[in-house]
Write a protein that holds these residues in place. Sequence first.
Motif, PDB file in Angstrom:
ATOM      1  N   HIS A 129     -35.980   3.515  28.088  1.00 51.89           N
ATOM      2  CA  HIS A 129     -36.721   2.274  27.781  1.00 51.89           C
ATOM      3  C   HIS A 129     -37.886   2.559  26.856  1.00 51.89           C
ATOM      4  N   GLU A 130     -38.547   3.672  27.072  1.00 54.95           N
ATOM      5  CA  GLU A 130     -39.682   4.014  26.216  1.00 54.95           C
ATOM      6  C   GLU A 130     -39.215   4.221  24.773  1.00 54.95           C
ATOM      7  N   THR A 135     -42.688  -1.765  24.633  1.00 53.34           N
ATOM      8  CA  THR A 135     -43.764  -1.577  25.602  1.00 53.34           C
ATOM      9  C   THR A 135     -44.243  -2.911  26.166  1.00 53.34           C
ATOM     10  N   ASP A 136     -44.017  -3.998  25.416  1.00 50.74           N
ATOM     11  CA  ASP A 136     -44.376  -5.330  25.917  1.00 50.74           C
ATOM     12  C   ASP A 136     -43.579  -5.684  27.173  1.00 50.74           C
ATOM     13  N   LEU A 137     -42.405  -5.080  27.324  1.00 53.62           N
ATOM     14  CA  LEU A 137     -41.531  -5.412  28.452  1.00 53.62           C
ATOM     15  C   LEU A 137     -41.472  -4.305  29.499  1.00 53.62           C
ATOM     16  N   SER A 138     -42.438  -3.403  29.499  1.00 51.31           N
ATOM     17  CA  SER A 138     -42.418  -2.307  30.473  1.00 51.31           C
ATOM     18  C   SER A 138     -42.415  -2.823  31.909  1.00 51.31           C
ATOM     19  N   VAL A 188     -46.269   4.485  31.517  1.00 45.57           N
ATOM     20  CA  VAL A 188     -47.524   4.575  30.766  1.00 45.57           C
ATOM     21  C   VAL A 188     -47.689   5.975  30.184  1.00 45.57           C
ATOM     22  N   ALA A 189     -47.360   6.992  30.989  1.00 50.68           N
ATOM     23  CA  ALA A 189     -47.473   8.385  30.530  1.00 50.68           C
ATOM     24  C   ALA A 189     -46.518   8.663  29.358  1.00 50.68           C
ATOM     25  N   LEU A 190     -45.310   8.096  29.437  1.00 49.63           N
ATOM     26  CA  LEU A 190     -44.322   8.330  28.374  1.00 49.63           C
ATOM     27  C   LEU A 190     -44.775   7.773  27.028  1.00 49.63           C
ATOM     28  N   ASN A 191     -45.686   6.811  27.053  1.00 44.60           N
ATOM     29  CA  ASN A 191     -46.183   6.252  25.794  1.00 44.60           C
ATOM     30  C   ASN A 191     -47.137   7.205  25.082  1.00 44.60           C
TER      31      ASN A 191
END
Length: 196
Positions: A129-130, A135-138, A188-191
Motif C-alpha cells: 500500500h505504501e 497516503t491519503d487512504l492509509s 507511518v514509518a514506511l513513509n
Amino acid sequence: CTIVAFLDAGTFRVFNPHPSLDIAVILGIIGGFAYLGSFLLLQYNIKKNGVVLPATFMKLGLLVPTISSVIIFRERPEILQIIGFCLAIAAIILINSGKKSDGKSQLKIGLLIALLILAGIGDVMSKFHEEWGSTDLSEGFLFFIFLTACILCLGVTAYKKQKIGLWEIFFGTIIGIPNYYSSKFILVALNTIPAV
C-alpha cells in the motif's frame, strides 16, 4: 479495530471516490484474510505448541516483508540489518533443533512456519500500500483490513455457534486498539524509512 479505524479515517475519506481506492480495498481485503488467518493459526499453534514458540514465530513474520522489500522493491539492507536477518533465521533453526523428526513434530514445524508466513503477509500488504496506494487512504486501507477480518471473524463465530459475551468484547477491545495503532505506526514509518 474496525471501529477505531473507521473513526480515524472518517466516513469522507473511506467511502469517497479516490484514484487509489481500489488498491486500498483490494490490499485491505487480502490483509484482512491474512490478519484473521494468522490469529486463528496462532490460536491453534498455542494449543499444539504452547505460547512461546507460536508467539516467536508470529513475530518472526517480519522476515516476509524484509525479503519482499529486498526482492520486489530492491531495497538494500545495511550490514546490521543483514546480521539481524541472519540471527532471525538462526533463531528458527535453533528453536527447532534437537527435536525428533517424526510426523507430529514435522506437522508442528509446518504449522509454525505457516504462521510466520501468514503473519508476514499482513505486513507485506502495508508495504504494498505504501508503494502502490495513496497516503491519503492509509487509514481507509486499515479500515478495509479490519472490516474484512471482522466480517470473517463473525462468520467463523456463527459457523462454530459461539456466543460473544462481555469478556470477549473487553479482551477484543484491549487487544484490538493496540493492534490497530501498531498497524498504523507501521504505515507511518514506511513513509519515512525503508521497510527493511
